[in-house]
Design a protein around this motif. Sequence first.
Motif, PDB file in Angstrom:
ATOM      1  N   SER A   1       0.815  -1.214   0.000  1.00  8.74           N
ATOM      2  CA  SER A   1       0.000   0.000   0.000  1.00  8.74           C
ATOM      3  C   SER A   1       0.850   1.265   0.000  1.00  8.74           C
ATOM      4  O   SER A   1       0.488   2.257  -0.644  1.00  8.74           O
ATOM      5  CB  SER A   1      -0.951   0.004   1.208  1.00  8.74           C
ATOM      6  OG  SER A   1      -0.233   0.069   2.420  1.00  8.74           O
ATOM      7  N   ALA A   2       1.982   1.258   0.712  1.00 10.60           N
ATOM      8  CA  ALA A   2       2.822   2.456   0.781  1.00 10.60           C
ATOM      9  C   ALA A   2       3.328   2.840  -0.604  1.00 10.60           C
ATOM     10  O   ALA A   2       3.320   4.024  -0.976  1.00 10.60           O
ATOM     11  CB  ALA A   2       3.988   2.234   1.737  1.00 10.60           C
ATOM     12  N   GLU A   3       3.752   1.848  -1.381  1.00 17.90           N
ATOM     13  CA  GLU A   3       4.240   2.111  -2.737  1.00 17.90           C
ATOM     14  C   GLU A   3       3.123   2.630  -3.620  1.00 17.90           C
ATOM     15  O   GLU A   3       3.302   3.571  -4.401  1.00 17.90           O
ATOM     16  CB  GLU A   3       4.832   0.831  -3.323  1.00 17.90           C
ATOM     17  CG  GLU A   3       5.416   0.998  -4.713  1.00 17.90           C
ATOM     18  CD  GLU A   3       6.017  -0.276  -5.254  1.00 17.90           C
ATOM     19  OE1 GLU A   3       6.442  -0.281  -6.422  1.00 17.90           O
ATOM     20  OE2 GLU A   3       6.055  -1.283  -4.511  1.00 17.90           O
ATOM     21  N   LEU A   4       1.943   2.016  -3.505  1.00 17.55           N
ATOM     22  CA  LEU A   4       0.803   2.444  -4.308  1.00 17.55           C
ATOM     23  C   LEU A   4       0.381   3.864  -3.964  1.00 17.55           C
ATOM     24  O   LEU A   4       0.123   4.685  -4.849  1.00 17.55           O
ATOM     25  CB  LEU A   4      -0.374   1.494  -4.079  1.00 17.55           C
ATOM     26  CG  LEU A   4      -0.205   0.049  -4.558  1.00 17.55           C
ATOM     27  CD1 LEU A   4      -1.371  -0.794  -4.067  1.00 17.55           C
ATOM     28  CD2 LEU A   4      -0.107  -0.012  -6.070  1.00 17.55           C
ATOM     29  N   LEU A   5       0.327   4.157  -2.671  1.00 16.29           N
ATOM     30  CA  LEU A   5      -0.133   5.475  -2.238  1.00 16.29           C
ATOM     31  C   LEU A   5       0.877   6.568  -2.568  1.00 16.29           C
ATOM     32  O   LEU A   5       0.490   7.712  -2.817  1.00 16.29           O
ATOM     33  CB  LEU A   5      -0.445   5.451  -0.745  1.00 16.29           C
ATOM     34  CG  LEU A   5      -1.651   4.573  -0.357  1.00 16.29           C
ATOM     35  CD1 LEU A   5      -1.840   4.577   1.151  1.00 16.29           C
ATOM     36  CD2 LEU A   5      -2.914   5.041  -1.068  1.00 16.29           C
ATOM     37  N   ALA A   6       2.164   6.213  -2.575  1.00 14.91           N
ATOM     38  CA  ALA A   6       3.182   7.202  -2.964  1.00 14.91           C
ATOM     39  C   ALA A   6       2.998   7.587  -4.432  1.00 14.91           C
ATOM     40  O   ALA A   6       3.064   8.778  -4.788  1.00 14.91           O
ATOM     41  CB  ALA A   6       4.578   6.635  -2.727  1.00 14.91           C
TER      42      ALA A   6
END
Length: 427
Positions: A27-32
Amino acid sequence: MHDIRLIRENPAAFDAGLAKRGLEPISAELLALDEKKRSISTQMQLCQARRNEASKLIGQAMAQKDMEKAEALKAEVAELKERLPQLEAEDRAIGEELQSLLLAIPNLPADDVPLGTDESENLEQARWGTPRSFDFTPQDHADFGPALGLDFEAAAAISGARFAALRGQMARLHRALAQFMLDRQSGGNGYEEVNPPLLVRDEALVGTGQLPKFTEDLFRTTDGRWLIPTAEVSLTNLVREQIVPETALPLRFTALTPCFRSEAGSAGRDTRGFIRQHQFEKVELVAICRPEDSEAEHQKMLAAAEGILQALNLPYRRVLLCTGDMGFGARKTYDLEVWLPSQNSYREISSVSNCGDFQARRMNARYKPEGEKNTRFLHTLNGSGLAVGRTLVAVLENYQQADGSVIIPEVLAPYMGGITKLEAAKN
């Protein structure tokens, strides 16, 4: 595919769902990427607005004969015109990267799916029928089938490994099984019969989840189309890019088609016999419905598949797959496994899956609830009702006789033209 807005709202829940499948958090990669894309989109809007505003001010400055201001505004507009394509290119590149990541992420399991890493942790739910007691040692279909018309050698000479030619009475039995299944599913079970395309474009396979992840499992033509690995692809995509009236739901489709799979990930598995082929026939079931109806549709589809096995009097068991054994697009899957005497075990003959809105998002398939302004994504389900070749194997093995003949199940009598037994040709 997953909704980035839902991931924004609860990234921890999204990562927890992936963890159930044994996957690392993403999720962190997607949200970035999402944040970067939204920032660029904001810049584009500001640039566009300022360019429009500046263009109007140029006319006002010219009218007031303020040439210095007009020239400055022209320079600003020129700079904005140059900047906007750069921002659009950045926005497109980041959007494609985000889309690529989202398309590669499997569906999240339903809450009632058991946790597990592989098939050993699937949950057996029920058994039907009692395996037959033989007064002789039951044979593998690959050993006694050739005498009855199951020709592996000629097919191998024509096409290579994992192909078979069915001849004479064996071909008649295969056809009888297929027609019996199709009649059952399109008759009493209420599925609309469809004769769909066997060749599809990229977007159809993206829609149902075979692309981009499973390219190696597919056969591609020289003009860029793909041979379907299952009629699920064609049937589910019948609602692609559509808003289906709520009054038309649920939609239930069935089709008898050839299916084509490279079996890239199955090296060394079932290399003998008719169980795992590059080309096979299957009666497919697809349902498209409202979210609140999908669990009931799942049970209906499961019963439709089980009914075929029961009518043929083939012992089987029903298994609820664990999180580590489900297919890419499924949120919940039941496998039906038929008894094979030669292996003294149950083998998969049907998978019946609820995909939730996972495929509908990829296909942009929606419906409009009555009395509401906004549309919602549909739920899609699919299952085998059944795989014809594997059912043929089950009939051969369970109905085999000591002399190598095979008794035809009674329910197939109307399809067999008076043939009641498969027997080897007499010399």
